[in-house]
Scaffold this active site. Structure first.
Site, PDB file in Angstrom:
ATOM      1  N   PHE A 128      96.044  35.540  73.497  1.00 53.41           N
ATOM      2  CA  PHE A 128      95.645  36.462  73.559  1.00 53.41           C
ATOM      3  C   PHE A 128      97.084  37.261  73.724  1.00 53.41           C
ATOM      4  CE2 PHE A 128      94.649  41.177  74.708  1.00 53.41           C
ATOM      5  CZ  PHE A 128      94.741  41.591  73.120  1.00 53.41           C
ATOM      6  N   ASP A 215     103.948  33.970  78.135  1.00 51.45           N
ATOM      7  CA  ASP A 215     103.065  35.360  78.883  1.00 51.45           C
ATOM      8  C   ASP A 215     102.351  35.868  79.708  1.00 51.45           C
ATOM      9  OD1 ASP A 215     101.193  37.694  78.653  1.00 51.45           O
ATOM     10  OD2 ASP A 215     101.366  37.623  76.469  1.00 51.45           O
ATOM     11  N   LYS A 244     100.165  44.583  82.835  1.00 50.30           N
ATOM     12  CA  LYS A 244      98.908  44.766  83.512  1.00 50.30           C
ATOM     13  C   LYS A 244      99.178  45.420  84.957  1.00 50.30           C
ATOM     14  CE  LYS A 244      95.432  43.259  80.471  1.00 50.30           C
ATOM     15  NZ  LYS A 244      95.619  42.056  79.824  1.00 50.30           N
TER      16      LYS A 244
HETATM   17  C1  LIG Z   1      96.123  42.293  78.298  1.00 45.61           C
HETATM   18  C2  LIG Z   1      96.759  40.885  77.297  1.00 45.61           C
HETATM   19  C3  LIG Z   1      97.966  41.248  76.560  1.00 45.61           C
HETATM   20  C4  LIG Z   1      98.215  42.959  76.118  1.00 45.61           C
HETATM   21  O1  LIG Z   1      98.496  43.647  76.733  1.00 45.61           O
HETATM   22  P1  LIG Z   1      97.841  45.541  76.359  1.00 45.61           P
HETATM   23  O2  LIG Z   1      98.941  46.330  77.344  1.00 45.61           O
HETATM   24  O3  LIG Z   1      96.760  45.711  76.552  1.00 45.61           O
HETATM   25  O4  LIG Z   1      98.956  45.550  75.139  1.00 45.61           O
HETATM   26  C5  LIG Z   1      99.056  40.419  76.261  1.00 45.61           C
HETATM   27  N1  LIG Z   1      98.288  39.151  76.863  1.00 45.61           N
HETATM   28  C6  LIG Z   1      97.887  38.961  77.474  1.00 45.61           C
HETATM   29  C7  LIG Z   1      97.740  37.683  78.421  1.00 45.61           C
HETATM   30  C8  LIG Z   1      96.759  39.361  78.180  1.00 45.61           C
HETATM   31  O5  LIG Z   1      95.994  39.770  79.248  1.00 45.61           O
END
Ligand SMILES: *Cc1c(COP(=O)(O)O)cnc(C)c1O
Length: 397
Positions: A128, A215, A244
């Protein structure tokens, strides 16, 4: 609830009026133990005095100027983040998806600098990376992509935790310029790869002159028991994204770069109106100080072990429990059947949890948890699981 909002979320029938530490209160005065932290955002819990204080103080001085000018808070935050991660410089954005957009653009820019006209990025199944067009295209989840085609091109997908699959891509595609991967997959089901996976990716990237892009939007800022999760393997990536927990709820994202990736962007190559404004950076500075200087990284490791052991004591060997896994305070309990209904059951008992990938209970409690609160989550969730499995067995019989 209001109908003036686009119904993009399946919301639970509750709203909260205030919070303190790991606790939230709804409008009727009922109290909830927060084992989710707004999905790994409020790692310092709610209404943390250091964060609230920093926001109030900064709001009283200056909220926004523009990236047309120098921003001292941004410089300070960049210095702090690079020192803590071993990276060299930072681009500030306002969300995770935006931080990943900066990373994906950087990979393409890097490719073009090497004469590769149609650069591609290796991404993983079950990953994700966000909801913008490029990041949903990078995401390994057909449900998130459905209806938004044509997807952004330039991604090659391989299974997670499979180094050979990445090596094969290297043999088959000459236009690959980077790998984008989560150190632990969050939304995909709290998938913890085999030890050595990140080191293996580092090696492959070095051999082919690819950018290693992590990420760490969910895993970063102490969540897994290291400031960033790649420190479990002493790996320094070329690009690392954060969001986050970075602002404990104040929107901020960051794309950090090192080595060859740090010297690519120049004036005009990327930008953001709000990115790195004084308010967001003041909040993030307070967060980083609390987490890094307050011993919360070590605490996350210790609490994670305590909770995982607690779950093992109560749930190991129970039929219907497929796997218990985690890293620090990122914990997954995978059951053998879909269990989304557990979220509502927990809610009615005053406990906030999440179920992801259909059958995995995901816990992301604040790092400021006391031992007693950690134990309370373990007991509450274990009871819910045992009860759920018992009822499922009765229905089957
Ligand atoms: C939550 C998340 C995102 C996206 O972050 P947003 O602030 O909702 O755009 C991207 N990568 C990972 C691994 C995430 O957990």
């Amino acid at each position: 609830m209001t109908t003036a909002i686009m119904p993009t979320y399946a919301r639970l029938p509750v709203q909260f009026s205030h919070g303190e530490g790991v606790w939230l209160w709804d409008e009727s005065g009922k109290r909830y133990l927060d084992a989710l932290s707004g999905i790994a955002v409020c790692s310092l819990g709610h209404a943390h005095p250091a964060v609230s204080g920093a926001i109030c103080e900064q709001a009283g001085k200056l909220v926004h100027t523009s990236n047309l000018y120098g921003i001292q808070r941004q410089e300070e935050l960049a210095r702090r983040l690079t020192a803590l991660t071993g990276m060299q410089n930072v681009f500030f954005a306002n969300s995770g998806a935006e931080a990943n957009e900066a990373a994906i653009k950087l990979a393409r820019f890097y490719g073009h600098s090497r004469g590769i006209d149609r650069p591609a990025v290796v991404v993983m199944e079950s990953s994700f990376h966000g909801r913008t067009l490029a990041t949903l295209s990078a995401t390994g989840n057909a449900k998130i992509q459905a209806g938004f085609e044509p997807l952004v091109e330039g991604f090659v997908r391989v299974p997670y935790n499979d180094l050979d699959a990445i090596r094969q891509v290297a043999e088959q595609h000459a236009n690959v310029v980077a790998v984008l991967v989560e150190p632990v997959q969050g939304e995909g089901g709290v998938n913890v790869p085999t030890a050595g996976y990140l080191n293996g990716i580092r090696e492959i990237c070095d051999r082919h002159q690819w950018l290693m892009m992590l990420d760490e939007i969910q895993t970063g800022i102490g969540r897994t028991g290291r400031f960033v999760a790649c420190q479990h393997e002493a790996v320094v990536p070329d690009v690392l994204t954060l969001a986050k927990a970075l602002g404990n709820g104040v929107p901020i994202g960051a794309c950090l770069a090192s080595g060859k990736a740090a010297g690519l962007y120049g004036p005009g190559n990327h930008g953001s109106t709000f990115g790195g404004n004084p308010l967001a950076c003041a909040a993030a500075l307070a967060v980083v100080k609390e987490v890094a200087d307050g011993g919360l990284v070590e605490r996350a490791a210790e609490l994670g072990e305590r909770m995982l052991n607690g779950f093992r004591d109560r749930l190991t060997g129970r039929s219907g429990v497929v796997d218990l896994r985690g890293k620090g305070l990122m914990i997954g309990i995978q059951l053998g059947r879909p269990c989304t209904e557990l979220v509502k059951q927990a809610l009615s008992q005053g406990l906030l949890i999440n179920v992801t990938a259909g059958s995995t209970i995901r816990l992301l409690p604040p790092l400021i948890l006391s031992d007693a609160e950690a134990d309370q989550i373990v007991e509450g969730v274990s009871d819910l699981v045992l009860n759920f499995l018992e009822q499922a067995a009765e229905t089957a019989a």
